[in-house]
Scaffold this motif. Sequence first.
Motif, PDB file in Angstrom:
ATOM      1  N   UNK A 160       7.892  -0.331   6.764  1.00  0.00           N
ATOM      2  CA  UNK A 160       8.523  -1.495   6.170  1.00  0.00           C
ATOM      3  C   UNK A 160       7.610  -2.007   5.052  1.00  0.00           C
ATOM      4  N   UNK A 161       7.962  -1.797   3.785  1.00  0.00           N
ATOM      5  CA  UNK A 161       7.066  -2.181   2.680  1.00  0.00           C
ATOM      6  C   UNK A 161       7.246  -3.622   2.225  1.00  0.00           C
ATOM      7  N   UNK A 162       6.377  -4.034   1.311  1.00  0.00           N
ATOM      8  CA  UNK A 162       6.402  -5.394   0.801  1.00  0.00           C
ATOM      9  C   UNK A 162       7.514  -5.677  -0.182  1.00  0.00           C
ATOM     10  N   UNK A 163       8.141  -4.644  -0.712  1.00  0.00           N
ATOM     11  CA  UNK A 163       9.281  -4.785  -1.612  1.00  0.00           C
ATOM     12  C   UNK A 163      10.215  -3.611  -1.349  1.00  0.00           C
ATOM     13  N   UNK A 164      11.510  -3.824  -1.473  1.00  0.00           N
ATOM     14  CA  UNK A 164      12.460  -2.728  -1.471  1.00  0.00           C
ATOM     15  C   UNK A 164      12.796  -2.155  -0.105  1.00  0.00           C
ATOM     16  N   UNK A 165      13.319  -0.930  -0.154  1.00  0.00           N
ATOM     17  CA  UNK A 165      13.856  -0.276   1.040  1.00  0.00           C
ATOM     18  C   UNK A 165      12.757   0.289   1.925  1.00  0.00           C
ATOM     19  N   UNK A 166      13.103   0.496   3.186  1.00  0.00           N
ATOM     20  CA  UNK A 166      12.217   1.138   4.153  1.00  0.00           C
ATOM     21  C   UNK A 166      12.276   2.653   4.000  1.00  0.00           C
ATOM     22  N   UNK A 167      11.394   3.335   4.727  1.00  0.00           N
ATOM     23  CA  UNK A 167      11.443   4.792   4.805  1.00  0.00           C
ATOM     24  C   UNK A 167      10.718   5.215   6.080  1.00  0.00           C
ATOM     25  N   UNK A 168      10.482   6.515   6.206  1.00  0.00           N
ATOM     26  CA  UNK A 168       9.714   7.044   7.328  1.00  0.00           C
ATOM     27  C   UNK A 168       8.565   7.886   6.802  1.00  0.00           C
ATOM     28  N   UNK A 169       7.546   8.032   7.622  1.00  0.00           N
ATOM     29  CA  UNK A 169       6.418   8.890   7.263  1.00  0.00           C
ATOM     30  C   UNK A 169       6.891  10.315   7.004  1.00  0.00           C
ATOM     31  N   UNK A 170       7.807  10.794   7.811  1.00  0.00           N
ATOM     32  CA  UNK A 170       8.299  12.161   7.644  1.00  0.00           C
ATOM     33  C   UNK A 170       9.030  12.377   6.339  1.00  0.00           C
ATOM     34  N   UNK A 171       9.817  11.381   5.908  1.00  0.00           N
ATOM     35  CA  UNK A 171      10.565  11.509   4.661  1.00  0.00           C
ATOM     36  C   UNK A 171       9.635  11.552   3.457  1.00  0.00           C
ATOM     37  N   UNK A 172       8.503  10.850   3.533  1.00  0.00           N
ATOM     38  CA  UNK A 172       7.591  10.761   2.395  1.00  0.00           C
ATOM     39  C   UNK A 172       6.482  11.804   2.428  1.00  0.00           C
ATOM     40  N   UNK A 173       6.209  12.387   3.576  1.00  0.00           N
ATOM     41  CA  UNK A 173       5.065  13.298   3.720  1.00  0.00           C
ATOM     42  C   UNK A 173       5.059  14.439   2.699  1.00  0.00           C
ATOM     43  N   UNK A 174       6.204  15.088   2.409  1.00  0.00           N
ATOM     44  CA  UNK A 174       6.163  16.204   1.459  1.00  0.00           C
ATOM     45  C   UNK A 174       5.787  15.804   0.027  1.00  0.00           C
ATOM     46  N   UNK A 175       5.790  14.516  -0.265  1.00  0.00           N
ATOM     47  CA  UNK A 175       5.570  14.052  -1.632  1.00  0.00           C
ATOM     48  C   UNK A 175       4.125  13.634  -1.905  1.00  0.00           C
ATOM     49  N   UNK A 176       3.277  13.609  -0.871  1.00  0.00           N
ATOM     50  CA  UNK A 176       1.958  13.006  -1.028  1.00  0.00           C
ATOM     51  C   UNK A 176       1.105  13.754  -2.054  1.00  0.00           C
ATOM     52  N   UNK A 180       0.808  -1.223   0.000  1.00  0.00           N
ATOM     53  CA  UNK A 180       0.000   0.000   0.000  1.00  0.00           C
ATOM     54  C   UNK A 180       0.838   1.269   0.000  1.00  0.00           C
ATOM     55  N   UNK A 181       2.029   1.212   0.586  1.00  0.00           N
ATOM     56  CA  UNK A 181       2.888   2.399   0.673  1.00  0.00           C
ATOM     57  C   UNK A 181       4.339   1.984   0.538  1.00  0.00           C
ATOM     58  N   UNK A 182       5.053   2.717  -0.326  1.00  0.00           N
ATOM     59  CA  UNK A 182       6.471   2.528  -0.562  1.00  0.00           C
ATOM     60  C   UNK A 182       7.186   3.874  -0.468  1.00  0.00           C
ATOM     61  N   UNK A 183       8.503   3.871  -0.322  1.00  0.00           N
ATOM     62  CA  UNK A 183       9.240   5.109  -0.555  1.00  0.00           C
ATOM     63  C   UNK A 183       8.986   5.578  -1.988  1.00  0.00           C
ATOM     64  N   UNK A 184       8.436   6.756  -2.149  1.00  0.00           N
ATOM     65  CA  UNK A 184       8.185   7.274  -3.494  1.00  0.00           C
ATOM     66  C   UNK A 184       6.783   7.106  -4.009  1.00  0.00           C
ATOM     67  N   UNK A 217      -4.364   6.266   2.477  1.00  0.00           N
ATOM     68  CA  UNK A 217      -2.980   6.502   2.880  1.00  0.00           C
ATOM     69  C   UNK A 217      -2.825   7.890   3.494  1.00  0.00           C
ATOM     70  N   UNK A 218      -3.443   8.889   2.867  1.00  0.00           N
ATOM     71  CA  UNK A 218      -3.369  10.249   3.417  1.00  0.00           C
ATOM     72  C   UNK A 218      -4.032  10.336   4.779  1.00  0.00           C
ATOM     73  N   UNK A 219      -5.228   9.780   4.894  1.00  0.00           N
ATOM     74  CA  UNK A 219      -6.023   9.940   6.106  1.00  0.00           C
ATOM     75  C   UNK A 219      -5.541   9.046   7.242  1.00  0.00           C
ATOM     76  N   UNK A 220      -5.365   7.758   6.947  1.00  0.00           N
ATOM     77  CA  UNK A 220      -5.105   6.789   8.008  1.00  0.00           C
ATOM     78  C   UNK A 220      -3.632   6.657   8.379  1.00  0.00           C
ATOM     79  N   UNK A 221      -2.749   6.981   7.437  1.00  0.00           N
ATOM     80  CA  UNK A 221      -1.320   6.880   7.718  1.00  0.00           C
ATOM     81  C   UNK A 221      -0.709   8.258   7.950  1.00  0.00           C
ATOM     82  N   UNK A 222      -0.650   9.085   6.911  1.00  0.00           N
ATOM     83  CA  UNK A 222      -0.032  10.405   7.074  1.00  0.00           C
ATOM     84  C   UNK A 222      -0.835  11.304   8.001  1.00  0.00           C
ATOM     85  N   UNK A 223      -2.149  11.116   8.044  1.00  0.00           N
ATOM     86  CA  UNK A 223      -2.974  11.947   8.907  1.00  0.00           C
ATOM     87  C   UNK A 223      -2.935  11.555  10.361  1.00  0.00           C
ATOM     88  N   UNK A 224      -2.469  10.356  10.666  1.00  0.00           N
ATOM     89  CA  UNK A 224      -2.528   9.855  12.039  1.00  0.00           C
ATOM     90  C   UNK A 224      -1.168   9.591  12.671  1.00  0.00           C
TER      91      UNK A 224
END
Length: 223
Positions: A199-215, A161-165, A184-191
């Motif tokens: 920790x995604x299903x494929x590839x590298x991890x990230x943080x909510x803060x690192x991805x928030x500006x890209x939503x 459901x959510x990856x880096x990028x 994703x906006x409401x339940x993840x970034x909003x909360x």
Amino acid sequence: MSYTGDVKVGGPADVRELPALTISKVAVDEKMSNNCYLLRCNATGDQVLVDAAASPETLLSLIGSAGLTTVITTHQHWDHHRALADVVRETGAAVVAGEPDADAITEQTGVPVERRVTDGDRVAVGDCELEVIRITGHTPGSICLLYRDPTGHPHLFTGDSLFPGGVGGTFGDADAFVSLIGDVETKLFGELPDDTWFYPGHGADSTIGAERPKVAEWRERGW
């Protein structure tokens, strides 16, 4: 060595030691490079696997003699449950999945889903627990799993459901994309706070803060 979340198929698991929970991340299958996560309660030794994606021999070796109480399948896509039947047969673990995806998982694997979950449900990992967050779009019953570390930042297992990028694919279905990006906006970034590690299903991890500006860019881009 500190945890990075960078794993390769055929390579060792990357292990993160939290005060109450140990997270082991391993990559399986050269083509799909799925991530699987073994969670162990440090107090009880109980273990839960997130996505028995492939390579049962790799997963069973990671599980070891401690056994497995539960396998959680994040969604119904074939690449996330190819080892489910083998792992359940060898360990006797109970199977958990999002309610709308459960029948499809059983049809594809032959394995009954013993517990069907949705928003706000809890799955125990010994003395620890995972909170279920339903994210509809990549599939109807995709789920994320949130561990609220009482001594640190949250940890979130996002499946596809959510990856880096970006969010997961919706295969040209405009309505599914609107649902996915909205959840994703409401339940993840909003909360969740910026220091939430995911920790995604494929590839590298990230943080909510690192991805928030890209939503907003993701919403504009579509998928």
